[in-house]
Design an enzyme around this catalytic site. Structure first.
Site, PDB file in Angstrom:
ATOM      1  N   GLY A   1     -12.988  11.065   5.648  1.00 34.40           N
ATOM      2  CA  GLY A   1     -13.874  11.504   4.564  1.00 34.40           C
ATOM      3  C   GLY A   1     -14.512  10.348   3.806  1.00 34.40           C
ATOM      4  O   GLY A   1     -15.607  10.489   3.242  1.00 34.40           O
TER       5      GLY A   1
ATOM      6  N   ALA B   1      -9.962  12.064   3.389  1.00 37.57           N
ATOM      7  CA  ALA B   1      -9.456  13.253   2.676  1.00 37.57           C
ATOM      8  C   ALA B   1      -7.965  13.074   2.409  1.00 37.57           C
ATOM      9  O   ALA B   1      -7.252  12.490   3.236  1.00 37.57           O
ATOM     10  CB  ALA B   1      -9.677  14.496   3.537  1.00 37.57           C
TER      11      ALA B   1
ATOM     12  N   GLU C   1     -17.409   9.537   5.829  1.00 35.30           N
ATOM     13  CA  GLU C   1     -18.389  10.633   5.699  1.00 35.30           C
ATOM     14  C   GLU C   1     -19.180  10.489   4.399  1.00 35.30           C
ATOM     15  O   GLU C   1     -20.393  10.711   4.364  1.00 35.30           O
ATOM     16  CB  GLU C   1     -17.664  11.990   5.745  1.00 35.30           C
TER      17      GLU C   1
ATOM     18  N   GLU D   1      -9.261  11.330  12.452  1.00 32.34           N
ATOM     19  CA  GLU D   1      -8.905  12.765  12.442  1.00 32.34           C
ATOM     20  C   GLU D   1      -8.234  13.243  13.721  1.00 32.34           C
ATOM     21  O   GLU D   1      -7.335  14.077  13.694  1.00 32.34           O
ATOM     22  CB  GLU D   1     -10.154  13.626  12.185  1.00 32.34           C
TER      23      GLU D   1
HETATM   24  N1  COA Z   1      -4.381  10.817   2.153  1.00 33.21           N
HETATM   25  C1  COA Z   1      -3.335  10.722   1.314  1.00 33.21           C
HETATM   26  N2  COA Z   1      -2.670   9.572   1.081  1.00 33.21           N
HETATM   27  C2  COA Z   1      -3.102   8.481   1.735  1.00 33.21           C
HETATM   28  C3  COA Z   1      -4.177   8.512   2.627  1.00 33.21           C
HETATM   29  C4  COA Z   1      -4.826   9.744   2.832  1.00 33.21           C
HETATM   30  N3  COA Z   1      -5.877   9.874   3.636  1.00 33.21           N
HETATM   31  N4  COA Z   1      -4.356   7.262   3.132  1.00 33.21           N
HETATM   32  C5  COA Z   1      -3.421   6.496   2.560  1.00 33.21           C
HETATM   33  N5  COA Z   1      -2.655   7.212   1.718  1.00 33.21           N
HETATM   34  C6  COA Z   1      -1.556   6.751   0.879  1.00 33.21           C
HETATM   35  C7  COA Z   1      -0.303   6.486   1.699  1.00 33.21           C
HETATM   36  O1  COA Z   1       0.424   7.687   1.922  1.00 33.21           O
HETATM   37  C8  COA Z   1       0.427   5.533   0.775  1.00 33.21           C
HETATM   38  O2  COA Z   1       1.008   6.270  -0.274  1.00 33.21           O
HETATM   39  P1  COA Z   1       2.524   5.939  -0.757  1.00 33.21           P
HETATM   40  O3  COA Z   1       2.485   4.496  -1.153  1.00 33.21           O
HETATM   41  O4  COA Z   1       2.743   6.876  -1.891  1.00 33.21           O
HETATM   42  O5  COA Z   1       3.376   6.185   0.443  1.00 33.21           O
HETATM   43  C9  COA Z   1      -0.709   4.713   0.172  1.00 33.21           C
HETATM   44  O6  COA Z   1      -1.886   5.495   0.316  1.00 33.21           O
HETATM   45  C10 COA Z   1      -0.929   3.371   0.842  1.00 33.21           C
HETATM   46  O7  COA Z   1      -1.146   3.610   2.225  1.00 33.21           O
HETATM   47  P2  COA Z   1      -0.311   2.848   3.383  1.00 33.21           P
HETATM   48  O8  COA Z   1      -0.341   3.711   4.587  1.00 33.21           O
HETATM   49  O9  COA Z   1       1.026   2.438   2.866  1.00 33.21           O
HETATM   50  O10 COA Z   1      -1.208   1.571   3.596  1.00 33.21           O
HETATM   51  P3  COA Z   1      -1.279   0.716   4.951  1.00 33.21           P
HETATM   52  O11 COA Z   1      -2.015  -0.525   4.596  1.00 33.21           O
HETATM   53  O12 COA Z   1       0.054   0.574   5.574  1.00 33.21           O
HETATM   54  O13 COA Z   1      -2.183   1.597   5.960  1.00 33.21           O
HETATM   55  C11 COA Z   1      -4.083   2.967   6.559  1.00 33.21           C
HETATM   56  C12 COA Z   1      -3.535   1.816   5.678  1.00 33.21           C
HETATM   57  C13 COA Z   1      -5.497   3.274   6.107  1.00 33.21           C
HETATM   58  C14 COA Z   1      -4.084   2.515   8.048  1.00 33.21           C
HETATM   59  C15 COA Z   1      -3.167   4.208   6.417  1.00 33.21           C
HETATM   60  O14 COA Z   1      -2.975   4.456   5.018  1.00 33.21           O
HETATM   61  C16 COA Z   1      -3.723   5.470   7.029  1.00 33.21           C
HETATM   62  O15 COA Z   1      -3.723   5.610   8.239  1.00 33.21           O
HETATM   63  N6  COA Z   1      -4.203   6.424   6.189  1.00 33.21           N
HETATM   64  C17 COA Z   1      -4.673   7.687   6.645  1.00 33.21           C
HETATM   65  C18 COA Z   1      -6.072   7.568   7.174  1.00 33.21           C
HETATM   66  C19 COA Z   1      -6.541   8.914   7.718  1.00 33.21           C
HETATM   67  O16 COA Z   1      -5.989   9.464   8.650  1.00 33.21           O
HETATM   68  N7  COA Z   1      -7.635   9.418   7.114  1.00 33.21           N
HETATM   69  C20 COA Z   1      -8.290  10.607   7.536  1.00 33.21           C
HETATM   70  C21 COA Z   1      -7.733  11.817   6.910  1.00 33.21           C
HETATM   71  S1  COA Z   1      -8.517  13.253   7.601  1.00 33.21           S
END
Ligand code: COA
Length: 262
Positions: free
Chosen positions: A113, A68, A116, A136
């Site tokens: 998500g 999400a 999911e 989460e």
């Molecule tokens: N919602 C919104 N934006 C997200 C996102 C999410 N769930 N997951 C990644 N992004 C965005 C980041 O903010 C970043 O945006 P930016 O370049 O404008 O700053 C872009 O996607 C790339 O992500 P980044 O974190 O730089 O990549 P990474 O390779 O360093 O890390 C993850 C990858 C997946 C480990 C990390 O993005 C992450 O932890 N994301 C969230 C996952 C999460 O908690 N999901 C559940 C939500 S309930």
């Protein structure tokens, strides 16, 4: 390739339609527009009698979907979180109950998500660099789009506890051992493998497939209905907590790398 949408792409190839989540710069994070567009694309494919199988994937090589959109989570209150949860549940139930088989081509991260959505599909094929999980808990919340229920049905309660309560992220091979995905293939072979699976499905009589799905859905239906309601209640409740707001804010302000890493 048709392009009537902002956040997804659809491509029809003979009897198969590809639906691609298309926000690669945000790792295909699912926002309200994407949910709505996904629902519309599913409606279109359901009505198209030439379509016999649907494949859902993510744009790029990095993510199926990182979950999400956290910027939208940030705006939720106790009241709006319940509706947010119900909306996602409803659209993923639409995926699950489509009369045609749906295959998830997991081409990278499938988190929150994103996982999911994959769990609502009938089959899950993953590339060898895919990573799956539910981060989460690190935001002070729980999965709210059916993940608590479908994960437990898919891999058992013990593994579901490990993924949801500990936030463990698993690599593709481990996901295969757990039964979370059906097959793992090298990234460059994923598209061909998924198409071969879709082709096999397309060769069977659509009506038999439809009734097979319907009969199998009835195994979980009554449990799922009550479980999804509970999931929504608990998900929404957590948005009345100060620490949830703080954790989401901290994720957004400090960058998500450390917080998101499982
Ligand atoms: N919602 C919104 N934006 C997200 C996102 C999410 N769930 N997951 C990644 N992004 C965005 C980041 O903010 C970043 O945006 P930016 O370049 O404008 O700053 C872009 O996607 C790339 O992500 P980044 O974190 O730089 O990549 P990474 O390779 O360093 O890390 C993850 C990858 C997946 C480990 C990390 O993005 C992450 O932890 N994301 C969230 C996952 C999460 O908690 N999901 C559940 C939500 S309930």
């Amino acid at each position: 390739m048709s392009r009537p949408y902002e956040t997804i792409k659809t491509k029809k190839e003979q009897t198969t339609t590809w639906i691609t989540l298309d926000r690669p710069n945000k790792l295909n994070a699912i926002n309200a527009t994407m949910l709505q567009e996904l629902s519309e694309a599913l409606d279109t494919t359901e009505k198209d009698t030439n379509v016999r199988c649907i494949i859902i994937t993510g744009e790029g090589e990095k993510a199926f979907s990182a979950g999400a959109d956290i910027t939208e989570l940030h705006k939720l209150t106790h009241e709006t979180a319940a509706e947010f949860s119900r909306k996602g549940q409803q659209i993923f139930s639409q995926v699950e109950t489509l009369s045609k088989p749906v295959v998830a081509a997991i081409n990278g991260y499938a988190l929150g998500g994103g996982l999911e959505l994959a769990l609502a599909c009938d089959f899950r094929l993953a590339s060898d660099h895919a990573e799956l999980g539910f981060p989460e808990m690190k935001l002070g919340i729980i999965p709210g789009w059916g993940g608590t229920q479908r994960l437990a049905w898919s891999v058992g309660v013990a593994e579901a506890k490990r993924l949801i309560m500990l936030g463990d992220r698993v690599k593709a091979e481990e996901a295969l051992k757990m039964g979370l995905v059906d097959k793992v293939v090298p990234q460059k072979e994923l598209e061909a493998e998924v198409e071969a699976l879709a082709q096999r499905l397309c060769e069977y009589p659509p009506t038999a497939l439809k009734y097979a799905k319907r009969a199998l859905i009835s195994v979980t239906k009554s449990f799922l209905e009550s479980g999804l309601k509970k999931e929504t209640d608990f998900f929404a409740l957590l948005f009345s907590k100060k620490e949830t707001k703080e954790k989401i804010e901290s994720f957004l302000s400090q960058g998500n790398k450390k917080e998101g890493d499982c």
